[in-house]
Design a protein around this motif. Structure first.
Motif, PDB file in Angstrom:
ATOM      1  N   GLY A   1       0.831  -1.299  -0.113  1.00 45.99           N
ATOM      2  CA  GLY A   1      -0.123  -0.012  -0.032  1.00 45.99           C
ATOM      3  C   GLY A   1       0.983   1.110  -0.178  1.00 45.99           C
ATOM      4  N   PHE A   2       0.387   2.402   0.465  1.00 46.58           N
ATOM      5  CA  PHE A   2       1.013   3.742   0.582  1.00 46.58           C
ATOM      6  C   PHE A   2       1.904   3.792   1.585  1.00 46.58           C
ATOM      7  CE2 PHE A   2       1.389   8.059   1.976  1.00 46.58           C
ATOM      8  CZ  PHE A   2       2.042   8.542   1.109  1.00 46.58           C
ATOM      9  N   GLY A   3       3.201   4.117   1.422  1.00 45.99           N
ATOM     10  CA  GLY A   3       4.416   4.334   2.332  1.00 45.99           C
ATOM     11  C   GLY A   3       5.344   5.051   2.107  1.00 45.99           C
TER      12      GLY A   3
ATOM     13  N   TYR B   1      11.548   7.912  -0.807  1.00 45.57           N
ATOM     14  CA  TYR B   1      10.404   7.441  -1.671  1.00 45.57           C
ATOM     15  C   TYR B   1       9.291   7.512  -1.112  1.00 45.57           C
ATOM     16  CZ  TYR B   1       7.575   4.122  -4.442  1.00 45.57           C
ATOM     17  OH  TYR B   1       6.343   3.728  -5.071  1.00 45.57           O
ATOM     18  N   THR B   2       8.205   8.105  -1.625  1.00 46.16           N
ATOM     19  CA  THR B   2       6.951   8.182  -1.220  1.00 46.16           C
ATOM     20  C   THR B   2       5.830   7.882  -2.385  1.00 46.16           C
ATOM     21  OG1 THR B   2       7.422  10.288   0.109  1.00 46.16           O
ATOM     22  CG2 THR B   2       5.168   9.864  -0.341  1.00 46.16           C
ATOM     23  N   GLY B   3       5.404   6.644  -2.033  1.00 45.67           N
ATOM     24  CA  GLY B   3       4.326   5.895  -2.975  1.00 45.67           C
ATOM     25  C   GLY B   3       3.808   4.701  -2.850  1.00 45.67           C
ATOM     26  N   GLN B   4       3.318   4.082  -3.850  1.00 49.71           N
ATOM     27  CA  GLN B   4       2.699   2.712  -3.359  1.00 49.71           C
ATOM     28  C   GLN B   4       3.849   1.459  -3.550  1.00 49.71           C
ATOM     29  OE1 GLN B   4      -0.313   2.712  -3.376  1.00 49.71           O
ATOM     30  NE2 GLN B   4      -0.949   0.499  -3.712  1.00 49.71           N
TER      31      GLN B   4
ATOM     32  N   GLY C   1       4.806   6.773  -7.690  1.00 50.21           N
ATOM     33  CA  GLY C   1       5.586   7.149  -6.453  1.00 50.21           C
ATOM     34  C   GLY C   1       6.356   8.172  -6.793  1.00 50.21           C
ATOM     35  N   VAL C   2       7.066   8.656  -5.831  1.00 46.35           N
ATOM     36  CA  VAL C   2       7.896  10.021  -5.912  1.00 46.35           C
ATOM     37  C   VAL C   2       9.269   9.374  -5.245  1.00 46.35           C
ATOM     38  CG1 VAL C   2       8.342  12.231  -5.351  1.00 46.35           C
ATOM     39  CG2 VAL C   2       6.085  11.475  -6.052  1.00 46.35           C
TER      40      VAL C   2
END
Length: 958
Positions: free
Chosen positions: A483-485, A498-501, A511-512
């Motif tokens: 999920g998102f993390g 890293y920010t995303g799925q 994600g970023v």
């Protein structure tokens, strides 16, 4: 010897101190109707009994205890029994001292003139102490009997003891007809005490008969009952001791060396009351006061009673003629079968009583009577246990709450290799919030998992700090990131974020990625931890390009946007060198289309056509990336999925806790409690509970109260909608702040925030529908506003959360226009007030001059310094204000000050139409800018504090 005796005494005291105090200190008054002479006679008889008993104790001390204590053995095993004898002597001396003290007291009372009142009977007003001394003595005496202490004492090889035997036998004839010395010693050290209690009971019965009905007679009757209980207690203690001693005699050394403990008592033996294991594993079942023992052949199993559960409803079919009991322990469950229902009932009762007393840390008084505290032991318990058998918990020690043989509730689980888990358990598995520490093999560091668990596996939101300086904040499923993390590396060598799925512990989906070392940010699709699919790369230098990636490599053509607004469409390398066919559109309108290539050390080579069309009069708007490649409904699906799951579960409170807990501010430091993990619970004035949320939703359905409720909910970090907004803020900040603040992403950001307002409104409607369903109500179509109206109600409430990023993107997008605007404001500030009012075509009836009774020259001088001064001063506060809501409030007050000045001028209430308001506002902006330039140097108020422009553009709300 003294230290060991002390330890034994402490052990005995711990068992004895748990007995209830059956006497309470009371004061007795001598009633006028008391038959003094008869009571005095009983008092005299009591004195005679005490003196005779004291004399007997003196002979026992001189002829038995002192000689025994002088014969201290040298054998280690015999020394343990000798310590018990020392402790028994201490108890004996305490009883003797108490008897002597009360004999002196009785003699003093007998000689006084006011004797004959029941308060003279110390066995009434010192009953609690009396009872305690007798209990301590007989428990210690029974311990000595269990370990065959008298048998060993009579075998002493001491010369003093041998010489004393003849005199001792003569003395012991008074107590028993036994020729053997051990039974005689046994009788001599308990029979006088029991006889003395009988004497007490007789005298108390006589005293009760002398008293009239009333409170005094009731007191004596209560004391008689307690003495009766004491007598029963002594009989039971001695019976248990003899029963246990005979068991140790019958068992081999292999069992007695391990199981025989002085304080342990045998409560029941399956050879006396038949019962067997359903699997026929055990030949014998022994119930002690602290353990249950199953014996088969030369081996045995021991189960601590504190972790034994007894259930007669086994749920298993019994063989014909058998009656079953199920015994549950932490690592084993087995069935006991009896052939008689009465036998089963007795075993169940004794097991339940023994378990309950073991949990309480005390025996009943008396041991087996109706004064017990209840027939059933509690199912929920707190205990420490080390697992031994095969399984995932082998070698682990659990300390905490239990239910039917399994960890259940709060507890701590520790393994020998250093792993430990602290948190909630359910039916033996980690379930709920927990913190798990796992040592790293190659380093002296730990991985810390601080998250939610479901049936033994991580599931839901968590914060994990790895020993390698990595920190993950996000969702888990089945022990993997799902999920998102957010994964962030804080090491100095290669910092990234890293920010995303996530899917199956790998980066998958949208994600970023921010590479802080290279100063780059990647926004796009991922597959198996690699960039894969459409993606946008933003560099710290301002360069920005969009490209397709395959297994972390760029493929195909893309779009490269340069700082001077030039746009290249085609193929280019990792170092951004143009190669192959492409099209370069320059900022001045020229277009170069052809084939590009690089020559080593000689710059760019191209072959193609240059179109030199004239430069357009209007500046070309900056290209917007990502609008088609990343549909807004496909971004951050992991955040919305969690909320949807929470909603579909019926808003269960335990799911709400694990639903989300993101903060805008990221932190390397691990929180040390569950309170911090869940958005610092307790730091807000408002406390939200699921039932309160649903109740309030129903009460706030009209437009005005709904807006107030949504505003309060979205501000709260404890309300589900507030949690959702914070998670979206984290994702938004990761995409568009810092390196991501690029004007080519403004369109993406605007689209995203609009979509957020739409989704938040949808989730609000879902919560409302659930609340109405739970109340048995049907949603009203009239009261339900349209989705578009609802999202526009939410949009202004959530804008402050995204203001910093949106404002920066807008400034970069309109930088050229802002420069021209600021230049115009600076030029206007050079005008005098009168000239500026005339230049801006402000209606003359709005000039604040009518209330000045001065000459024209004086008036011009005052106007230069005073015209719309309050509105100007109000607007000047804008530059020192950071919060967007406070900036909007300053603008509103500026408008109010303008209208107030005009109303004062016209001497009536007046609302400025837009045609009049805009010139006046330009006048105030110019005056405020000139005042700040005078005090702080040149510059434009709008450049320093970009608040007035609309970050959505001219058509954003159309």
């Amino acid at each position: 010897m003294g230290g060991k005796s002390s330890s034994l005494e402490n052990a005995e005291n711990s068992r004895i101190s748990a007995f209830p105090e059956v006497f309470s200190s009371q004061e007795f008054s001598c009633a006028a109707s008391c038959q003094a002479m008869s009571t005095a006679g009983i008092l005299g008889s009591l004195l005679q009994v005490e003196e005779n008993f004291s004399s007997c104790l003196a002979r026992i001390d001189a002829l038995i205890l002192k000689p025994l204590l002088q014969a201290e053995p040298h054998d280690p095993k015999e020394k343990e029994n000798f310590q018990l004898l020392v402790l028994l002597n201490d108890r004996f001396q305490a009883l003797w001292n108490f008897t002597e003290e009360n004999s002196r007291n009785l003699r003093g009372k007998r000689g006084s003139s006011d004797s004959g009142c029941i308060q003279d009977f110390y066995i009434l007003w010192k009953g609690d102490l009396f009872l305690s001394l007798y209990i301590q003595y007989f428990v210690t005496f029974a311990n000595f009997v269990v370990v065959q202490g008298f048998e060993q004492a009579t075998k002493s090889k001491s010369e003093a003891w041998k010489l004393h035997k003849a005199l001792l036998k003569e003395f012991l004839r008074d107590f028993t007809s036994e020729s053997s010395l051990a039974p005689a010693l046994h009788a001599a050290l308990h029979k006088p005490f029991r006889d003395h209690i009988q004497s007490y009971l007789q005298l108390l019965s006589q005293l009760q008969g002398q008293l009239q009905e009333g409170s005094e007679q009731d007191v004596v009757a209560a004391v008689i009952r307690e003495f009766g209980k004491l007598e029963s207690f002594i009989s039971q203690v001695l019976d248990e001791a003899c029963f246990t001693k005979e068991l140790w005699k019958s068992l081999g050394y292999k069992f007695t060396d391990v199981l025989c403990v002085p304080e342990r008592r045998l409560l029941e033996d399956s050879r006396n009351l038949p019962i067997s294991s359903g699997s026929a594993r055990s030949e014998r079942l022994l119930l002690f006061d602290d353990v249950l023992v199953l014996i088969q052949g030369n081996s045995f199993q021991s189960f601590d009673l504190k972790l034994v559960w007894v259930d007669e409803n086994c749920g298993e079919k019994s063989a014909p003629g058998l009656y079953n009991l199920r015994i549950t322990t932490p690592e084993e469950t087995f069935v006991l079968s009896a052939k008689d229902p009465q036998m089963k009932a007795v075993w169940k009762w004794k097991l339940e009583q023994a378990v309950r007393q073991a949990l309480n840390g005390k025996r009943d008084f008396p041991l087996w009577g109706r004064s017990g505290e209840g027939s059933e032991a509690p199912s929920r318990r707190f205990f420490t246990y080390a697992f031994r058998t095969e399984g995932r918990l082998r070698g682990a020690t659990y300390e905490g709450e239990w239910l039917w043989g399994k960890p259940h509730g709060k507890g701590t689980l520790k393994w020998r290799d250093g792993r430990n888990h602290v948190g909630d358990f359910q039916e033996g598995l980690e379930h709920g919030f927990g913190i798990c520490l796992v040592p790293r093999r190659s380093e002296d560091r730990y991985d810390c998992y601080k998250c939610h668990w479901y049936q033994g596996k991580m599931r839901g939101y968590g914060i994990c700090e790895y020993g390698s300086d990595l920190v993950y904040k996000g969702y888990f499923k089945d022990n993997v990131r799902q999920g998102f993390g957010i994964l962030e590396n804080f090491s100095a060598e290669h910092p990234f974020k890293y920010t995303g799925q996530w899917e199956n512990d790998k980066r998958n989906g949208y994600g970023v990625w921010e590479d802080k070392e290279r100063g780059e940010r990647y926004i796009g699709m991922w597959l198996d931890d690699q960039r894969h699919g459409e993606g946008i790369v933003v560099a710290q230098s301002g360069l920005c390009y969009q490209r397709t990636f395959h297994a972390d490599k760029m493929v195909g053509s893309g779009i490269l946007l340069l700082e001077d607004d030039s746009v290249y469409e085609g193929n280019f390398t990792e170092d951004l060198t143009f190669v192959g066919k492409g099209k370069l559109s320059l900022a001045n309108g020229f277009v170069l289309e052809g084939t590009f290539g690089a020559r080593s050390g000689r710059g760019l080579r191209t072959r193609g056509v240059l179109n030199t069309a004239p430069e357009p009069e209007e500046p070309r708007p900056a290209a917007q990336l990502g609008l088609k490649e990343f549909p807004v409904e496909q971004r951050w699906t992991g955040i919305f999925e969690q909320f949807l799951e929470f909603l579909q579960s019926g808003c269960k409170e335990e799911m709400e806790e694990s639903f989300t807990g993101f903060h805008i501010q990221s932190s390397k430091e691990l929180r040390k409690s569950q309170e911090y993990l869940f958005c610092q619970r307790g730091t807000e004035e408002i406390s939200w509970k699921t039932e309160d949320i649903l109740e309030e939703l129903i009460q706030h359905q009209d437009l005005q109260s709904l807006q107030s409720y949504l505003e309060k909910a979205l501000k709260s970090s404890l309300h589900p909608l507030g949690k959702l907004l914070r998670a979206l803020s984290v994702a938004f900040q990761a995409t568009y702040s810092g390196i991501g603040a690029n004007r080519h992403l403004l369109g993406m950001a605007q689209e995203e925030v609009k979509f957020y307002s739409k989704k938040i409104w949808e989730f609000y409607q879902g919560l409302l529908q659930l609340a109405l369903e739970q109340k048995g109500q049907v949603p009203s179509e009239e009261a339900d506003p349209s989705l578009q109206k609802g999202s526009s109600l939410v949009l202004p409430l959530i804008l402050p959360a995204f203001y910093p990023e949106l404002s920066m993107l807008y400034m970069l997008q309109h930088q050229r226009e802002d420069e021209l605007y600021c230049q115009g404001i600076v030029e206007l500030s050079l005008f005098s007030d009168i000239q500026l009012l005339e230049f801006l075509d402000v209606q003359k009836h709005l000039w604040p001059l009518k209330d000045l009774t001065l000459t024209s020259n004086q008036r011009r001088s005052l106007v230069k310094d005073k015209c719309f001064l309050s509105a100007t001063e109000c607007l000047q506060k804008l530059i020192t204000t950071v919060d967007p809501r406070e900036k909007l409030e300053i603008l509103r007050k500026t408008y109010e000050e303008l209208e107030h000045t005009v109303s004062r001028l016209l001497e009536k209430e007046f609302r400025l139409p837009m045609d009049d308001l805009l010139p006046l506002l330009m006048f105030v902006v110019s005056r405020a800018n000139r005042a700040m330039n005078t005090s702080r140097g040149s510059g434009c108020i709008q450049r320093k504090a970009p608040t007035a422009p609309d970050p959505w553009g001219k058509s954003s709300f159309s």
